[in-house]
Design an enzyme around this catalytic site. Sequence first.
Site, PDB file in Angstrom:
ATOM      1  N   HIS A 119      -9.126   8.578  53.893  1.00 62.42           N
ATOM      2  CA  HIS A 119      -7.861   9.325  53.923  1.00 62.42           C
ATOM      3  C   HIS A 119      -6.946   8.922  52.760  1.00 62.42           C
ATOM      4  CE1 HIS A 119      -5.245  11.732  56.928  1.00 62.42           C
ATOM      5  NE2 HIS A 119      -4.815  11.943  55.691  1.00 62.42           N
ATOM      6  N   ASP A 171     -12.444  13.425  53.523  1.00 62.99           N
ATOM      7  CA  ASP A 171     -11.464  12.345  53.380  1.00 62.99           C
ATOM      8  C   ASP A 171     -10.807  12.023  54.712  1.00 62.99           C
ATOM      9  OD1 ASP A 171      -9.905  10.536  51.704  1.00 62.99           O
ATOM     10  OD2 ASP A 171      -8.198  11.886  52.030  1.00 62.99           O
ATOM     11  N   GLU A 209      -8.913   7.870  63.214  1.00 67.11           N
ATOM     12  CA  GLU A 209      -8.726   7.019  62.041  1.00 67.11           C
ATOM     13  C   GLU A 209      -7.971   5.749  62.432  1.00 67.11           C
ATOM     14  OE1 GLU A 209      -8.577  10.784  58.901  1.00 67.11           O
ATOM     15  OE2 GLU A 209      -6.724   9.727  59.424  1.00 67.11           O
ATOM     16  N   ILE A 213      -2.063  23.908  48.677  1.00 65.84           N
ATOM     17  CA  ILE A 213      -3.187  23.105  48.190  1.00 65.84           C
ATOM     18  C   ILE A 213      -4.368  24.006  47.852  1.00 65.84           C
ATOM     19  CG2 ILE A 213      -4.871  21.326  48.790  1.00 65.84           C
ATOM     20  CD1 ILE A 213      -2.658  20.063  50.562  1.00 65.84           C
ATOM     21  N   SER A 270      -8.260  18.038  54.887  1.00 67.13           N
ATOM     22  CA  SER A 270      -7.165  18.509  55.738  1.00 67.13           C
ATOM     23  C   SER A 270      -6.988  17.594  56.947  1.00 67.13           C
ATOM     24  CB  SER A 270      -7.424  19.953  56.165  1.00 67.13           C
ATOM     25  OG  SER A 270      -6.339  20.468  56.867  1.00 67.13           O
ATOM     26  N   ARG A 271      -7.663  17.872  58.027  1.00 68.67           N
ATOM     27  CA  ARG A 271      -7.590  17.058  59.237  1.00 68.67           C
ATOM     28  C   ARG A 271      -8.991  16.907  59.817  1.00 68.67           C
ATOM     29  NH1 ARG A 271      -3.389  15.657  57.645  1.00 68.67           N
ATOM     30  NH2 ARG A 271      -1.341  15.697  58.674  1.00 68.67           N
TER      31      ARG A 271
END
Length: 324
Positions: A287, A263, A268, A161, A238-239
């Site tokens: 996300h 994002d 979550e 990515i 990413s996270r």
Amino acid sequence: MVKIVLLDGYELNDDLDWDKLRSVGDCTFYDRTNTANEKEIINRIDGAEIVITHKTPINDYVISQSKNLKYIGIMGTGYDVIDLESASKHNIEVTNVPTYASDAVAQFTFSLLLEVTGQVGLHNQLVHQDHWSQGPDFTFWDKPLYELKDKTLGLIGYGHIAQKVAKLAHAFEMNVVFYNHRPKKIKGNWLKQVSLDELLKTSDVISLHVIQTPQTINLINKTTLAKMKSTAILLNTSRGKLVNESDVADALNQDQLYALATDVVTKEPIQKNNPLLKAKNCYITPHIAWAPFETRERLLSITISNLQTYLSGSIVNSVIERKK
């Protein structure tokens, strides 16, 4: 016929064709499984040889109670939801789907950056609220707008990515630097590999592209934020746990960081008390970087292909092998 259980297909199944998976075995589909309820997870897995999961965790206790389980297919790239040590101990194969969303996530990373620097969403909203029609001038802007040319983009991590994001940045005539915990061989004089400290100190935009590990959790914290420019833009596709959200919220509110566009968040769906929700210049999406139709279609196709390969006696995309 092999018994297959899909624990959480909601994110994919509304507009995709699942018939190909049904042709592989006796399938039971669940839209959602309570991720905090081990008993529910165990009951749903009971008797299944094959389990497909997206975000539902399968820990050591669940694995130890699932006597028929032989294979776990992760519908995604990250494998932090699976206890890999326990799976290996119980001779359970685990596969994932690497790189399926590289193009989509790179595209979305730039969508976040362009939103921060171009403010398209804000000004579209203001025009529809009659700010333009009632104004005296042919133009107006409500927040600062910035060019990307000659700005420095720093990529933390340089996998598939990040490499695509680098190429997009180069097309915008940005200076591109990256840090990777293992040095990478690179081509092109437009790209530079640097230390993490140098990246933090020199970058106008910092984008996170590392997986979540004990070493990367809270990678962005008070210490690393203090090394960054106060005008810097931080991007995270990413996270969520890579970022200490309280520290970043404080930095935004104290003008020690210009903007965060993320994002992902630590928990979550996002919790109402998440400090980022009240932070200045904070852009949050739910996300969705991975979620274009074409990307989800590819994810499902590779998930099924992984399973078919396993059932034929071979293995591809094994996470167990990658961990060794």
